[in-house]
Design an enzyme around this catalytic site. Structure first.
Site: not given
Length: 187
Positions: A144-147
């Site tokens: 799950h992409l996260h910045q």
């Protein structure tokens, strides 16, 4: 170890607990869950993903600072620095190139807003921003992409984290979440 002498520097029996040394210890038992990988998804499915579960929680429980239409800002449960935020799309997607235009725009906008809010509330001297794409790149939760939005201050990488591999946090996560959420502009 032999016992000899009565002075403060005299060797002592430790009854099986190891040799005494000159190190002070700051105990952080809450981090053992992170070290053991607890809470990390065992699969790449959304069902097992903490970033998919967080939006169903109330803001305080999930450490959510702000909810947007396509993405949300949440405090990192295992922060590199005080105020370390993650900007996560709601949709379970691993790769930055898989975000649609609206998700990409909101992740970028929330990152900018997070920086503005932190500047207003905590006056950092700079920021580290980034996404770790894939396990090999250091992504703790690669599915799950996260910045990452990590505020930085001069001296925050002093001897304690560099030599002692220990980080001190000046504020509890719940207090930090409330402070940032209160300062977040309404949309």
């Amino acid at each position: 170890m032999t016992s000899g002498g009565d002075g403060p520097d005299a060797p002592r029996e430790q009854d099986g607990v190891g040799e005494p040394d000159a190190f002070e210890r700051l105990w952080t038992p809450h981090r053992v869950r992170y070290i053991k990988g607890e809470g990390k998804p065992s699969t790449s499915d959304a069902v097992d993903c903490p970033f998919c579960r967080i939006p169903a929680m109330d803001d305080a429980e999930g450490l959510v600072v702000h909810r947007g239409e396509h993405a949300y800002a949440v405090l990192n449960l295992y922060p590199y620095n005080a105020g370390h935020l993650l900007i996560c799309p709601y949709r379970h997607v691993a790769d930055y190139t898989d975000l649609d235009a609206d998700e990409t725009a909101e992740v970028a906008s929330l990152t900018q807003t997070a920086m503005r809010v932190m500047r207003e509330v905590t006056s950092p001297h700079g920021f580290n921003l980034g996404m770790n794409q894939g396990d090999v790149a250091g992504a703790g939760i690669a599915a799950h992409l996260h910045q990452h939005v990590v505020p930085r201050w001069g001296g925050d990488a002093n001897f304690l984290p560099v030599i002692g591999r220990t980080k001190t946090m000046p504020q509890m996560l719940g207090e930090t979440r409330e402070m940032l959420a209160d300062a977040w502009p309404a949309h």
